[in-house]
Design a protein around this motif. Sequence first.
Motif, PDB file in Angstrom:
ATOM      1  N   VAL A 118       0.843  -1.192   0.000  1.00 44.21           N
ATOM      2  CA  VAL A 118       0.000   0.000   0.000  1.00 44.21           C
ATOM      3  C   VAL A 118       0.879   1.243   0.000  1.00 44.21           C
ATOM      4  O   VAL A 118       2.062   1.192   0.344  1.00 44.21           O
ATOM      5  N   SER A 119       0.287   2.362  -0.361  1.00 41.24           N
ATOM      6  CA  SER A 119       0.988   3.642  -0.341  1.00 41.24           C
ATOM      7  C   SER A 119       1.003   4.189   1.078  1.00 41.24           C
ATOM      8  O   SER A 119       0.243   3.739   1.946  1.00 41.24           O
ATOM      9  N   PRO A 120       1.851   5.191   1.340  1.00 44.46           N
ATOM     10  CA  PRO A 120       1.838   5.816   2.665  1.00 44.46           C
ATOM     11  C   PRO A 120       0.459   6.358   3.041  1.00 44.46           C
ATOM     12  O   PRO A 120       0.024   6.215   4.183  1.00 44.46           O
ATOM     13  N   ASP A 121      -0.233   6.970   2.085  1.00 42.36           N
ATOM     14  CA  ASP A 121      -1.559   7.522   2.378  1.00 42.36           C
ATOM     15  C   ASP A 121      -2.548   6.418   2.718  1.00 42.36           C
ATOM     16  O   ASP A 121      -3.384   6.578   3.605  1.00 42.36           O
ATOM     17  N   GLU A 122      -2.463   5.299   1.999  1.00 44.83           N
ATOM     18  CA  GLU A 122      -3.384   4.193   2.268  1.00 44.83           C
ATOM     19  C   GLU A 122      -3.107   3.579   3.631  1.00 44.83           C
ATOM     20  O   GLU A 122      -4.035   3.226   4.371  1.00 44.83           O
ATOM     21  N   LEU A 123      -1.835   3.464   3.999  1.00 49.61           N
ATOM     22  CA  LEU A 123      -1.502   2.943   5.326  1.00 49.61           C
ATOM     23  C   LEU A 123      -2.055   3.876   6.402  1.00 49.61           C
ATOM     24  O   LEU A 123      -2.611   3.404   7.399  1.00 49.61           O
ATOM     25  N   ASP A 124      -1.924   5.176   6.191  1.00 51.40           N
ATOM     26  CA  ASP A 124      -2.480   6.134   7.155  1.00 51.40           C
ATOM     27  C   ASP A 124      -3.982   5.928   7.304  1.00 51.40           C
ATOM     28  O   ASP A 124      -4.528   5.974   8.416  1.00 51.40           O
ATOM     29  N   ARG A 125      -4.678   5.689   6.182  1.00 51.76           N
ATOM     30  CA  ARG A 125      -6.129   5.481   6.239  1.00 51.76           C
ATOM     31  C   ARG A 125      -6.470   4.194   6.994  1.00 51.76           C
ATOM     32  O   ARG A 125      -7.435   4.153   7.764  1.00 51.76           O
ATOM     33  N   LEU A 126      -5.688   3.151   6.768  1.00 55.65           N
ATOM     34  CA  LEU A 126      -5.942   1.882   7.457  1.00 55.65           C
ATOM     35  C   LEU A 126      -5.743   2.022   8.965  1.00 55.65           C
ATOM     36  O   LEU A 126      -6.559   1.546   9.760  1.00 55.65           O
ATOM     37  N   LEU A 127      -4.650   2.676   9.355  1.00 58.30           N
ATOM     38  CA  LEU A 127      -4.373   2.858  10.787  1.00 58.30           C
ATOM     39  C   LEU A 127      -5.399   3.798  11.425  1.00 58.30           C
ATOM     40  O   LEU A 127      -5.788   3.608  12.574  1.00 58.30           O
ATOM     41  N   ASP A 128      -5.838   4.787  10.660  1.00 60.84           N
ATOM     42  CA  ASP A 128      -6.854   5.699  11.171  1.00 60.84           C
ATOM     43  C   ASP A 128      -8.170   4.949  11.387  1.00 60.84           C
ATOM     44  O   ASP A 128      -8.854   5.140  12.406  1.00 60.84           O
ATOM     45  N   ALA A 129      -8.524   4.070  10.444  1.00 65.32           N
ATOM     46  CA  ALA A 129      -9.744   3.268  10.587  1.00 65.32           C
ATOM     47  C   ALA A 129      -9.654   2.358  11.801  1.00 65.32           C
ATOM     48  O   ALA A 129     -10.620   2.209  12.562  1.00 65.32           O
ATOM     49  N   ALA A 130      -8.474   1.744  12.009  1.00 57.78           N
ATOM     50  CA  ALA A 130      -8.286   0.888  13.186  1.00 57.78           C
ATOM     51  C   ALA A 130      -8.410   1.710  14.462  1.00 57.78           C
ATOM     52  O   ALA A 130      -9.055   1.299  15.427  1.00 57.78           O
ATOM     53  N   GLY A 131      -7.789   2.890  14.469  1.00 62.08           N
ATOM     54  CA  GLY A 131      -7.832   3.742  15.646  1.00 62.08           C
ATOM     55  C   GLY A 131      -9.243   4.185  15.989  1.00 62.08           C
ATOM     56  O   GLY A 131      -9.634   4.223  17.162  1.00 62.08           O
ATOM     57  N   ARG A 132     -10.034   4.492  14.964  1.00 67.38           N
ATOM     58  CA  ARG A 132     -11.405   4.926  15.211  1.00 67.38           C
ATOM     59  C   ARG A 132     -12.264   3.786  15.760  1.00 67.38           C
ATOM     60  O   ARG A 132     -13.101   3.988  16.644  1.00 67.38           O
ATOM     61  N   GLU A 133     -12.055   2.586  15.238  1.00 69.60           N
ATOM     62  CA  GLU A 133     -12.824   1.439  15.727  1.00 69.60           C
ATOM     63  C   GLU A 133     -12.416   1.090  17.155  1.00 69.60           C
ATOM     64  O   GLU A 133     -13.260   0.780  18.000  1.00 69.60           O
ATOM     65  N   ILE A 134     -11.118   1.152  17.441  1.00 71.47           N
ATOM     66  CA  ILE A 134     -10.660   0.890  18.805  1.00 71.47           C
ATOM     67  C   ILE A 134     -11.223   1.943  19.755  1.00 71.47           C
ATOM     68  O   ILE A 134     -11.672   1.626  20.866  1.00 71.47           O
ATOM     69  N   ALA A 135     -11.218   3.201  19.325  1.00 68.06           N
ATOM     70  CA  ALA A 135     -11.774   4.262  20.161  1.00 68.06           C
ATOM     71  C   ALA A 135     -13.260   4.045  20.410  1.00 68.06           C
ATOM     72  O   ALA A 135     -13.767   4.302  21.507  1.00 68.06           O
ATOM     73  N   ARG A 136     -13.963   3.543  19.399  1.00 67.00           N
ATOM     74  CA  ARG A 136     -15.389   3.261  19.576  1.00 67.00           C
ATOM     75  C   ARG A 136     -15.594   2.202  20.658  1.00 67.00           C
ATOM     76  O   ARG A 136     -16.557   2.254  21.425  1.00 67.00           O
ATOM     77  N   GLN A 137     -14.682   1.248  20.718  1.00 71.65           N
ATOM     78  CA  GLN A 137     -14.797   0.161  21.686  1.00 71.65           C
ATOM     79  C   GLN A 137     -14.357   0.589  23.089  1.00 71.65           C
ATOM     80  O   GLN A 137     -14.942   0.146  24.079  1.00 71.65           O
ATOM     81  N   VAL A 138     -13.323   1.403  23.159  1.00 75.62           N
ATOM     82  CA  VAL A 138     -12.776   1.782  24.468  1.00 75.62           C
ATOM     83  C   VAL A 138     -12.611   3.297  24.571  1.00 75.62           C
ATOM     84  O   VAL A 138     -11.600   3.799  25.060  1.00 75.62           O
TER      85      VAL A 138
END
Length: 267
Positions: A118-138
């Motif tokens: 993936v590109s740097p921008d795509e990796l940022d989007r993936l990590l951001d999506a993970a962070g948002r889902e984790i934040a939703r949980q905790v």
Amino acid sequence: MPLSEKIAPNIPFLRRFARALCGNQSSGDAYVAATLEAIVADPESFSSNQDPRVALFKTFLKIWQSLEINQREEAPSANPAAAAERRLERLPPRPRQAFLLTAVESFSPDQVQAILDVSPDELDRLLDAAGREIARQVATDILIIEDEPIIAMDLEALVEGLGHSVSAIARTHREAVTAVKQKRPGLILADIQLADGSSGLEAVNEILGGVEVPVIFITAYPERLLTGNRPEPTFLITKPFQPDMVKAMISQALFFDTRAHNQGEAA
């Protein structure tokens, strides 16, 4: 060096990753075995130009992603003893991979980009999506100990952008201790050198004497923390910081914090 000698030291790490990704060790090991069989059958496919660990994980994920079932989001496990596994299952497949590669396996962003292709921008989007889902949980309240107003505002925006709340912004040792007494945070972001000459490290040590809470130090003076004496901080970010690094570290600290798990499951 023979191919087997390049691969063998990295197999335990791949098994750990596979278990987290698949949800149990037996399924993970089946994919690890399939990966090794594929490499033996076609050794030329194993890139000699990459770090062996990067190449091994990349080969594994090509096999794992080739099955349509692994691209679906899974129903959470009913096992009450598997809080971390349930949280991982709730992450979509690609953000889950990016999160595990960075937070658990400690690959650099460049290495994760190579593994996931993936590109740097795509990796940022993936990590951001993970962070948002984790934040939703905790989702939790976060105390910011920072004397520079602009940096404090930037951190506040990052925290709220992930879905958390800022319980307070403290500029001094005394303000930090008082803020915790007024509202206990679920996470602390702390600088070391504060406005009145007081120490953020001393403030954190005083706070931790009364409550248990994960702490991320964000400082231009990492040498004041990495002294070789115990305890040393688990989470450390050096200024000037990258916003994506702070987001990833917040997600990592909360995801692996037992108290956050318990609070999230109770909610």
